[in-house]
Design an enzyme around this catalytic site. Structure first.
Site, mmCIF file in Angstrom:
data_model
loop_
_atom_site.group_PDB
_atom_site.id
_atom_site.type_symbol
_atom_site.label_atom_id
_atom_site.label_comp_id
_atom_site.label_asym_id
_atom_site.label_seq_id
_atom_site.Cartn_x
_atom_site.Cartn_y
_atom_site.Cartn_z
ATOM 1 C CD GLU A 31 -3.010 -1.139 0.459
ATOM 2 O OE1 GLU A 31 -3.248 -0.081 -0.165
ATOM 3 O OE2 GLU A 31 -3.696 -2.163 0.332
ATOM 4 C CB CYS A 61 -1.824 7.328 1.201
ATOM 5 S SG CYS A 61 -3.223 6.570 2.023
HETATM 6 P P1 NAD Z 1 8.269 4.992 4.655
HETATM 7 O O1 NAD Z 1 8.309 4.183 3.409
HETATM 8 O O2 NAD Z 1 9.396 5.925 4.920
HETATM 9 O O3 NAD Z 1 8.185 4.058 5.949
HETATM 10 C C1 NAD Z 1 7.131 3.147 6.157
HETATM 11 C C2 NAD Z 1 7.581 2.053 7.105
HETATM 12 O O4 NAD Z 1 8.575 1.259 6.465
HETATM 13 C C3 NAD Z 1 8.209 2.551 8.402
HETATM 14 O O5 NAD Z 1 7.740 1.759 9.456
HETATM 15 C C4 NAD Z 1 9.696 2.341 8.164
HETATM 16 O O6 NAD Z 1 10.435 2.181 9.338
HETATM 17 C C5 NAD Z 1 9.686 1.079 7.337
HETATM 18 N N1 NAD Z 1 10.877 0.847 6.517
HETATM 19 C C6 NAD Z 1 11.734 1.758 5.986
HETATM 20 N N2 NAD Z 1 12.697 1.152 5.252
HETATM 21 C C7 NAD Z 1 12.432 -0.174 5.310
HETATM 22 C C8 NAD Z 1 13.054 -1.332 4.734
HETATM 23 N N3 NAD Z 1 14.131 -1.248 3.951
HETATM 24 N N4 NAD Z 1 12.503 -2.547 4.992
HETATM 25 C C9 NAD Z 1 11.393 -2.660 5.760
HETATM 26 N N5 NAD Z 1 10.775 -1.606 6.337
HETATM 27 C C10 NAD Z 1 11.287 -0.371 6.111
HETATM 28 O O7 NAD Z 1 6.873 5.754 4.612
HETATM 29 P P2 NAD Z 1 6.298 6.836 5.650
HETATM 30 O O8 NAD Z 1 7.014 8.119 5.458
HETATM 31 O O9 NAD Z 1 6.245 6.261 7.011
HETATM 32 O O10 NAD Z 1 4.800 6.985 5.151
HETATM 33 C C11 NAD Z 1 4.399 7.892 4.167
HETATM 34 C C12 NAD Z 1 4.118 7.179 2.871
HETATM 35 O O11 NAD Z 1 3.150 6.170 3.099
HETATM 36 C C13 NAD Z 1 3.528 8.085 1.803
HETATM 37 O O12 NAD Z 1 4.108 7.780 0.560
HETATM 38 C C14 NAD Z 1 2.049 7.680 1.796
HETATM 39 O O13 NAD Z 1 1.385 7.926 0.585
HETATM 40 C C15 NAD Z 1 2.131 6.234 2.105
HETATM 41 N N6 NAD Z 1 0.875 5.739 2.645
HETATM 42 C C16 NAD Z 1 0.146 4.887 1.869
HETATM 43 C C17 NAD Z 1 -1.072 4.416 2.338
HETATM 44 C C18 NAD Z 1 -1.880 3.450 1.513
HETATM 45 O O14 NAD Z 1 -2.791 2.868 2.063
HETATM 46 N N7 NAD Z 1 -1.597 3.250 0.248
HETATM 47 C C19 NAD Z 1 -1.538 4.811 3.584
HETATM 48 C C20 NAD Z 1 -0.771 5.684 4.351
HETATM 49 C C21 NAD Z 1 0.447 6.146 3.866
#
Ligand code: NAD
Length: 493
Positions: free
Chosen positions: A239, A273
């Site tokens: 997502e 998002c």
């Molecule tokens: P992010 O990708 O920076 O981090 C998300 C999660 O992934 C965090 O818990 C982080 O610690 C973890 N993470 C980071 N690197 C990783 C790796 N290499 N392996 C495994 N886990 C890892 O995103 P964010 O800044 O926390 O969230 C914002 C983003 O999320 C925006 O792009 C937004 O659009 C998206 N989002 C999407 C939805 C949806 O339902 N499609 C909902 C909410 C947010």
């Protein structure tokens, strides 16, 4: 505790509005994550053995607990994200709605169903049931720290799985609150556990041998997770980000469309998002729409209607996008080049921005929107579909709402109201393209965390047995005749 955990590294969770430390949490390493997943294995068997009724009763008790203590949870959300208490409550209410929906509908959707065995095997009964996968690793973002991860967690638990949850490093306190309250309701086994830390902890969870990873976050991280998961053939739900469009047709209720655009773009400081980032408006109503949007935006105050930018590094992205449009001939009708402060960003409406600018092509994740005039709704659809993303979308039109919705390359569309699909338990949620794949919410969300198990049972033996070496030539001829009768009589083509 392992030797690794004795000298445990920790990190602070900060209030983004004040930089005050609101909690300190361990950075869990690979060893600790592996132990947690191993514990979850045992818990998963126990949880599955409770059956739908046992799980449903416990999940509804958890929903009741969350409802009664909503104020407490909203305070934690507010401390870690900076969002207004009312917004924290809204996401919590929607999350409770989904949890309840998943718990109540799991038996009907996942329980054993009869299927038609067809004419050739009509001496059989055929059935399918959806069994739990085992242990699900859920990796969450910070922007809706209750609603978003629970979109996976509630459905995974209702389907009979144990869950290991790695919340965002910006909202570990919310994750802990959720896991702790679940444990109060289900004290017997560690069915829902927490691991905390940064990306490395998430990466350890991806490699820990879970049965599926449900990831919500940025597209870039989603790609890394998918690549890492490929090593162990661990399936993933991604997502990811979005660049959602709102379309305004010439027959739309303009006041309602403007209100939806302003709320969709600026609520939660645009850190949604499925937030509205681009608006395409029919030329006949463009001026009226833009005037109304500017008027409504004048009433939106950062710090009151929405909070700070939770993740400081995002400020640079927002600044770059706001600068790029005007640098290439666009104009800021509100906000603009000085909109980005140290923590808060003024709501910014950009017009006449070229379609190939960053403000139109990339996810901004801030309180901004671009508004573009279109000749007709064909052009609106073409432009809305012109990005790599495809998460949500909104259409305002009295006559053509559903037809326009069907043409949008997005997982969800809401007609004549903003983002409503996210609050409807029965509707699947997820994207296409760079917004990811797989679905949470609804029947599809329950099935995402299950494996279909097909069973064919012979009720009685028939004289024409096809699956034996004793099959005769006569039987083969009979079968050929039968299949011709069934399928061979249609004209060519
Ligand atoms: P992010 O990708 O920076 O981090 C998300 C999660 O992934 C965090 O818990 C982080 O610690 C973890 N993470 C980071 N690197 C990783 C790796 N290499 N392996 C495994 N886990 C890892 O995103 P964010 O800044 O926390 O969230 C914002 C983003 O999320 C925006 O792009 C937004 O659009 C998206 N989002 C999407 C939805 C949806 O339902 N499609 C909902 C909410 C947010």
């Amino acid at each position: 505790m392992t030797a690794v955990d004795v000298a445990q590294e920790t990190f602070d969770s900060l209030n983004p509005a004040t930089d005050e430390v609101v909690g300190t949490y361990p950075v869990h390493g690979a060893e600790r994550v592996a132990e947690t997943v191993a514990r979850a294995r045992g818990a998963a068997s126990w949880w599955a053995s409770l059956g739908f009724d046992g799980r449903r009763a416990r999940l509804l008790r958890w929903a009741a607990q969350m409802t009664r203590r909503m104020d407490e949870l909203c305070t934690v959300v507010q401390q870690e994200t900076g969002k207004p208490h009312g917004d924290a409550q809204l996401e919590t209410v929607l999350a409770i709605e989904h949890l309840t929906w998943a718990a109540k509908h799991a038996p009907k959707i996942l329980g054993r169903h009869r299927r038609s065995p067809g004419l050739l095997l009509s001496n059989h009964t055929a059935s399918v049931e959806y069994q739990p996968l085992g242990v699900i690793g859920v990796i969450g973002p910070w922007n809706y720290p209750v609603h978003t991860p629970l979109g996976s967690i509630s459905y995974a638990l209702a389907a009979g799985n144990a869950v290991v949850f790695k919340p965002s490093e910006y909202t570990p306190g919310v994750g802990k609150w959720l896991v702790d309250t679940f444990a109060e309701v289900v004290p017997e086994q560690p069915v829902f556990q927490l691991v905390t830390g940064f990306g490395k902890t998430g990466a350890a969870l991806v490699s820990a041998g879970v049965d599926k990873i449900a990831f919500t976050g940025s597209t870039g991280t989603g790609k890394k997770i998918m690549a890492a998961a490929a090593e162990t053939l661990t399936p993933v739900v991604i997502e990811a980000g979005g660049k959602d469009a709102l379309l305004v047709d010439s027959d739309a209720d303009i006041a309602a469309a403007a209100d939806a655009a302003v709320w969709g773009a600026f609520s939660n400081a645009g850190q949604t998002c499925i937030g509205v980032e681009r608006v395409y408006v029919h030329q006949d109503v463009y001026d009226t729409f833009v005037d109304k949007v500017v008027e409504l935006t004048g009433k939106v105050r950062p710090g009151t209607e929405y909070g700070p930018i939770t993740m400081p590094s995002q400020l640079d992205v927002i600044r770059r996008h706001i600068a790029d449009g005007p640098a290439r001939g666009g104009r800021a009708l509100t906000g603009g080049k000085d909109a980005v402060g140290e923590r808060f960003v003024q709501p910014t409406v950009l017009v006449d921005v070229p379609e190939d600018s960053e403000a139109v092509e990339e996810e901004t994740f801030g309180p901004t929107m671009t508004v573009a005039k279109v000749r007709d709704m064909d052009e609106a659809v073409e432009k809305a579909n012109g990005t790599r993303y495809g998460l949500g979308s909104t259409v305002f039109s009295k006559r053509n709402g559903l037809a326009l919705a069907a043409r949008l390359k997005a997982g969800m569309t809401s007609v004549n109201a903003p983002l409503s699909f996210a609050g409807i338990g029965s509707l699947p949620f997820g994207g296409v393209g760079d917004s990811g794949f797989g679905r949470i919410h609804g029947p599809e969300g329950l099935r995402e965390f299950s494996r279909p198990k097909a069973v064919a049972r012979q009720r009685f033996a028939v004289p024409i047995n096809l699956t034996t070496f004793n099959r005769t030539e006569k039987t083969d001829k009979l079968v050929a005749k039968l299949v011709t009768l069934m399928h061979g009589r249609r004209a060519n083509g």
